[in-house]
Design a protein around this motif. Structure first.
Motif, PDB file in Angstrom:
ATOM      1  N   CYS A 263       0.850  -1.196   0.000  1.00  0.00           N
ATOM      2  CA  CYS A 263       0.000   0.000   0.000  1.00  0.00           C
ATOM      3  C   CYS A 263       0.887   1.247   0.000  1.00  0.00           C
ATOM      4  O   CYS A 263       2.101   1.166   0.156  1.00  0.00           O
ATOM      5  N   ARG A 266       3.376   2.059   2.987  1.00  0.00           N
ATOM      6  CA  ARG A 266       4.691   1.410   3.016  1.00  0.00           C
ATOM      7  C   ARG A 266       5.518   1.749   1.764  1.00  0.00           C
ATOM      8  O   ARG A 266       6.745   1.779   1.826  1.00  0.00           O
ATOM      9  N   CYS A 390       2.847  -5.991   1.608  1.00  0.00           N
ATOM     10  CA  CYS A 390       2.963  -5.259   2.870  1.00  0.00           C
ATOM     11  C   CYS A 390       3.174  -6.283   3.986  1.00  0.00           C
ATOM     12  O   CYS A 390       2.709  -7.410   3.904  1.00  0.00           O
ATOM     13  N   CYS A 394       1.345  -3.808   8.908  1.00  0.00           N
ATOM     14  CA  CYS A 394       0.918  -2.566   8.243  1.00  0.00           C
ATOM     15  C   CYS A 394      -0.570  -2.315   8.494  1.00  0.00           C
ATOM     16  O   CYS A 394      -1.374  -3.239   8.537  1.00  0.00           O
ATOM     17  N   CYS A 396      -2.760  -1.334   6.557  1.00  0.00           N
ATOM     18  CA  CYS A 396      -3.664  -1.793   5.487  1.00  0.00           C
ATOM     19  C   CYS A 396      -4.178  -3.197   5.762  1.00  0.00           C
ATOM     20  O   CYS A 396      -5.262  -3.561   5.314  1.00  0.00           O
TER      21      CYS A 396
HETATM   22 ZN   LIG Z   1       0.188  -1.605   3.812  1.00  0.00          ZN
END
Ligand SMILES: [Zn+2]
Length: 409
Positions: A263, A266, A390, A394, A396
């Motif tokens: 994402c 990152r 990721c 993370c 996300c």
């Molecule tokens: Zn991410």
């Protein structure tokens, strides 16, 4: 066309033969023949494919076969041709003979790749946010206009067109200077795509998400500011297409929310020295960052004017009683100062980024989208498409499959 872009007195010379072409510093041929003894660039396209060969490569023919028309392939070929001609004029004619697929992002020797699937016979329907209407978004909109796509967009960009945008923006003409950039996109895409132009700060546009505007499945970014790109990512749309360009490099990232693909949080680090949006506006208007962040729909008060000091006080006095968001929008649209951090990319790089972003948007509408981390370097003429992930920590991953409309903020 020469007058619209370069001003009065400029014109395009029309010539009748290859013999006359020999007098020029660079020649772009849209076709198949390559004249190796001249500063020659040949481009063509079949379906999703873009092909290019230059004189130094030694190729004397560019293959071509008919395929279903697709603006992604043909406009990418135009960018490759313009890039090769630019380097040729600089005295560094590139040695290129290859083809690239805007569908698979493969790059191969000439004649190796498949043209990709035909476009659907009926129109595809888009409903998206378009965040940032600068150079790469110009390339995106120019491509989308030529694809079978109907629907609606919210186009968000705080600035108006300025003279220095004429070079890198493929849509821009002199007559549009001082027109909000979001408005230029709206005028281009009408009537098949109904665009609501939002000449406002992204963070202020976001307030509208509490008042009836919902996060669409697709968001397309054409932004420089990393903080804003992170802010858009944090809406967790089903698909985020992030287009960027700097110097001679194009980059496009596609993040489907329901995956562990890389994402923007990152992929992009906020550069040291990048001002947060409210801090930037505080410097430009004299209002405090806290007032801009938390009081944008309140009126400018005497206390605001007193705090601003002499540099901004007079301007703020004129806006007394008006809403802070109104003053911010006015400041953004009329801003005269150049951004010293802006490393302008050349039009074939920015437009190419937009073409790749448009291809990814089209694939999303066709239901065949997947994650992507794509780069092309116009100096080395190499591209790469990576599948990057990721880490489980993370943000996300926590929001996989959830969207701002579901109550995540
Ligand atoms: Zn991410």
């Amino acid at each position: 066309m020469a007058t619209a872009i370069h001003g009065a007195g400029r014109w395009i010379q029309i010539i009748g033969s290859d013999h006359e072409a020999a007098a020029f510093d660079a020649i772009i041929n849209v076709g198949t023949a390559v004249a190796n003894e001249l500063p020659w660039v040949t481009v063509n396209s079949s379906g999703w494919l873009a092909r290019v060969a230059t004189a130094p490569s030694g190729a004397n023919e560019l293959p071509w076969f008919p395929a279903s028309a697709n603006a992604c392939g043909s406009l990418a070929a135009a960018c490759l041709g313009a890039g090769a001609a630019f380097l040729t004029i600089l005295g560094r004619p590139p040695n290129i003979s290859h083809e690239i697929s805007l569908f698979s992002h493969q790059e191969a020797d000439l004649g190796m790749l498949h043209a990709g699937p035909a476009l659907p016979s009926g129109p595809l329907e888009i409903d998206a946010f378009l965040v940032g209407c600068g150079a790469v978004t110009n390339g995106w909109a120019y491509t989308i206009k030529r694809l079978p796509i109907v629907g609606r967009l919210q186009a968000i960009d705080r600035q108006a067109l300025r003279i220095e945008n004429l070079g890198p923006y493929v849509l821009a003409t002199r007559a549009q200077i001082r027109t909000p950039k979001a408005q230029i996109i709206a005028e281009l895409l009408a009537p098949t795509i109904v665009v609501t132009p939002r000449p406002e700060e992204w963070e202020l546009f976001k307030i509208r998400l509490n008042y009836g505007i919902t996060v669409p499945a697709l968001i397309v970014n054409g932004l420089d500011h990393v903080g804003t790109r992170h802010s858009v990512q944090r809406l967790w749309p089903e698909t985020l297409v992030d287009m960027a360009a700097g110097a001679l490099t194009t980059q496009v990232i596609v993040k489907p929310a329901a995956t562990d693909a890389l994402c923007l949080l990152r992929a992009l680090d906020i550069p040291p020295g990048e001002l947060e949006w409210a801090e930037r506006l505080a410097l430009e208007t004299g209002l405090s960052p806290e007032r801009i962040r938390n009081g944008s729909v309140t009126e400018i008060t005497k206390a605001d004017i007193d705090t601003a000091g002499t540099a901004h006080g007079t301007q703020l006095e004129k806006s007394r009683g008006k809403l802070i968001c109104g003053r911010v929008t006015e400041q953004n649209l009329t801003m005269e100062a150049d951004n010293p951090d802006c490393a302008s990319a050349v039009p074939f790089v920015t437009a190419f980024s937009g073409v790749v972003g448009a291809a990814e948007s089209l694939k999303r509408l066709m239901g065949i989208s997947s994650s992507l981390h794509y780069q092309r370097h116009f100096q080395s003429n190499r591209s790469r498409a990576l599948r990057m992930l990721c880490d489980p920590e993370c943000e996300c991953q926590k929001y996989q499959g959830k969207h701002a409309g579901d109550g995540v903020d």
